[in-house]
Scaffold this active site. Structure first.
Site, PDB file in Angstrom:
ATOM      1  CB  CYS A   1      -0.916   0.016   1.218  1.00  6.38           C
ATOM      2  SG  CYS A   1      -2.019   1.459   1.249  1.00  6.38           S
TER       3      CYS A   1
ATOM      4  CE  LYS B   1      -1.474  -6.443  -4.463  1.00  9.30           C
ATOM      5  NZ  LYS B   1      -1.025  -5.069  -4.612  1.00  9.30           N
TER       6      LYS B   1
ATOM      7  CG  HIS C   1       1.567  -3.128  -7.865  1.00  6.98           C
ATOM      8  ND1 HIS C   1       0.456  -2.509  -7.342  1.00  6.98           N
ATOM      9  CD2 HIS C   1       1.772  -2.538  -9.067  1.00  6.98           C
ATOM     10  CE1 HIS C   1       0.014  -1.596  -8.189  1.00  6.98           C
ATOM     11  NE2 HIS C   1       0.815  -1.597  -9.243  1.00  6.98           N
TER      12      HIS C   1
END
Length: 484
Positions: free
Chosen positions: A108, A147, A175
Site C-alpha cells: 500500500c 504482496k 506489483h
C-alpha cells in the site's frame, strides 16, 4: 494435517488459480467477490484489514470477516496491514479458520499507510519483516503470503523477494510499480521486475499491474512466467474481465445489486462500485452522476441504475448506422471497458492551458471560488449551499474578528486582557485576576478562600451535639405524629 507450502499450496489449496481479484479497501467485499467469481475469478482477497483493530474490536472482526463466511467464497486469502510481529500473528490466529492463507500487505503506497507505518513503507525494514513472517510461519496453521511493490533497482527487488521467501513466505504477489508510482504518476508497471523475481524464487508468484483485459493476462503470464495474474482497477470496471467478455454495464450492475440484497454491505461500497461500472456513461449524463452521489438508500441506487439503463437503451434505439464510439473509447460508453488513467501531461492537455478549455476546469485559484459564484464553488461548498441556500462564501461578507494579542485567534469581545479564552485563562491564573467576560474568577475565589480561613469557626462539643440532636428529635415528633 501438515501445512502445505509453495507450489503444493498453490496447486492444491488455491486450485492452481491463474485469475485473481486484488485486495481493495472498501471494494473487494463479499458481494463483489461473489460477482467476480461468477465471471471467471478463481481466487479473491479480502479488503486490507488493520491487524491491531481486528485484534481488539469484535465488531470489526464480525463485520469484515466472520459475518461474511460463505462456502462459495473460497479459496480466500485474508490480507492484514501490520508493523508488529505479535499483533500481526494474534490477529491472524483469529482469522485463519475463515480463510486459506494470511497475506501481509507490503504494497500500500497511500498516505494513510505512511502515517500508520505499514504497507510499502516497511519495505526498507527487512529485519522487522523477517521477524513478522518467521513468527507467522511458525504459529499459523495456514500459509503466510506477501504482496509487495518493487524497488527502482531490479537487483534490490530480487534480494527483497528472496529474503521474504527465506523467512517463510509461501506465495508472493509483485506489483510492478514503486511506492512513488500512484495516482496520476502511476505510469506503466514493470514486468521486467516481476520476471526477475519469478526466476529468482522457488515459490509461486502472482503479477499485478497493467491488466485491463484478458489478453493482458495471457501476455503477462507468457512474458513473466508467473503462476497467476491479479487485477484491481481492471476488475472494478469490468468484473467479467477474466471471462474475456465486455458485457453491457447494466447487466453487471443489476447482478451485483441482486447479490447485495442477499449479502448486504455499506451503501458507500455499492455507490463506489456503480461509479466505476458506469464511469464512462456518467461523463455523458452528469445529472445522474449527481443523483448517484446524493442517494441515501439501496432502493435509490437501484432507481438511478434503472434510469441509466433506460437512457442508454434510448440512445441505442436512436443510434445511426455506422456510428462509432466517442471520446476515443474502444466501445460505446454503456459497455464494460477499462478506464485508462491519464498521466500528468495528458491531464494538463485535457484541462487546457487556462484550465477552462473544453468545459473541463483544472484546479481553481482560491479567489475564483470565494466570490460566491456557485458555478465556481468546489463540490463540497456546493453541497453546503444546497443545505443552506443563504450561505455565502464571499470573504467580504464574513464578519471580521479582532485577534488575540497573544496567539492571533479571535479574542473575547469582553475580555479584560484582549485575549482568546485559552490565553486569558493562563494570564488570569498567573496574575490571580478576574475576567468576567470569560467567566474566570481566580481573584474572587482566592479572596473568598482567605476570608473563610481567617473567620473564627466554633466547633461544638460532643455533649452539646447530643443535646441538640435530642432537642431536634423532640421538636420533630409532634409533626410526625400529625402527619400520620
Amino acid at each position: 494435517m501438515p501445512k502445505l507450502r509453495g507450489e503444493a499450496f498453490w496447486r492444491e489449496t488455491l486450485r492452481s488459480a491463474h485469475y485473481v481479484v486484488a485486495p481493495m479497501v472498501d471494494q473487494s467485499e463479499l458481494a463483489w467477490r461473489l460477482l467476480s467469481r461468477r465471471h471467471g475469478a478463481q481466487l479473491c482477497y479480502t479488503p486490507m484489514l488493520h491487524a491491531q483493530v481486528f485484534l481488539r474490536d469484535a465488531n470489526y472482526r464480525r463485520e469484515n470477516l466472520y459475518d461474511e463466511a460463505c462456502p462459495e467464497d473460497r479459496p480466500l486469502i485474508v490480507q492484514f496491514c501490520a508493523n508488529d510481529p505479535e499483533v500481526f500473528v494474534q490477529a491472524a490466529l483469529l482469522a485463519q479458520d475463515y480463510c486459506d492463507a494470511i497475506d501481509l500487505n507490503l504494497g500500500c503506497p497511500q498516505m494513510i499507510a505512511k502515517r500508520g507505518h505499514y504497507g510499502a513503507f516497511l519495505q526498507e525494514e527487512w529485519d522487522l519483516l523477517q521477524r513478522m513472517i518467521l513468527l507467522a510461519n511458525e504459529k499459523l496453521s495456514v500459509p503466510i503470503t506477501c504482496k509487495i511493490r518493487v524497488f527502482p533497482e531490479i537487483d534490490k527487488t530480487v534480494k527483497y523477494a528472496q529474503m521474504l521467501e527465506k523467512a517463510g513466505c509461501q506465495l508472493l504477489t509483485v506489483h510492478g510499480r514503486t511506492k512513488e508510482q500512484k495516482g496520476p504518476l502511476a505510469g506503466v508497471a514493470s514486468w521486467e521486475h516481476i520476471q526477475a523475481v519469478r526466476k529468482a524464487v522457488n515459490i509461486p508468484v502472482f503479477a499485478n499491474g497493467n491488466i485491463q483485459c484478458l489478453s493482458d493476462v495471457e501476455e503477462c503470464i507468457r512474458k513473466t512466467g508467473v503462476h497467476g495474474v491479479m487485477s484491481a482497477e481492471g476488475n472494478l470496471h469490468n468484473p467479467a474481465l477474466f471471462e474475456g467478455r465486455n458485457p453491457l454495464v447494466w447487466e453487471m450492475a443489476e447482478e451485483y445489486l441482486e447479490i447485495v440484497q442477499k449479502h448486504p454491505c455499506p451503501l458507500s461500497y455499492v455507490r463506489a462500485h456503480l461509479f466505476k461500472l458506469w464511469h464512462h456513461t456518467l461523463q455523458v449524463y452528469h445529472q445522474l452522476r449527481e443523483e448517484l452521489a446524493k442517494v441515501k438508500t439501496l432502493e435509490g441506487i437501484v432507481d438511478v441504475n434503472r434510469e441509466l439503463k433506460l437512457r442508454c437503451q434510448e440512445e441505442i434505439a436512436n443510434q445511426k448506422e455506422g456510428e462509432k464510439p466517442k471520446e476515443g473509447l474502444p466501445f460505446f460508453h454503456w459497455i464494460c471497458q477499462p478506464y485508462i488513467r491519464p498521466g500528468p501531461k495528458e491531464r494538463c492537455k485535457e484541462n487546457g492551458d487556462s484550465g477552462t478549455e473544453k468545459g473541463v476546469r483544472g484546479k481553481r485559484a482560491l479567489e475564483e471560488e470565494e466570490d460566491g459564484n456557485s458555478e465556481l464553488l468546489s463540490k463540497n461548498k456546493q453541497k453546503k449551499k444546497l443545505r443552506n441556500p443563504n450561505k455565502s462564501f464571499d470573504p467580504s461578507l464574513k464578519p471580521k474578528y479582532a485577534k488575540c494579542d497573544q496567539c492571533g485567534n479571535p479574542k473575547g469581545n469582553k475580555c479584560v486582557f484582549n485575549m482568546c479564552r485559552g490565553c486569558c485563562k493562563k494570564r488570569a491564573f498567573k496574575e490571580t485576576a478576574d475576567c468576567p467576560g470569560h467567566g474566570l474568577l481566580f481573584k474572587t475565589k482566592y479572596e473568598k478562600s482567605l476570608s473563610w480561613q481567617s473567620s473564627p469557626r466554633v466547633i461544638p462539643s460532643p455533649e452539646l451535639g447530643r443535646r441538640g440532636a435530642v432537642a431536634a428529635g423532640e421538636a420533630a415528633a409532634p409533626a410526625e405524629a400529625g402527619d400520620r
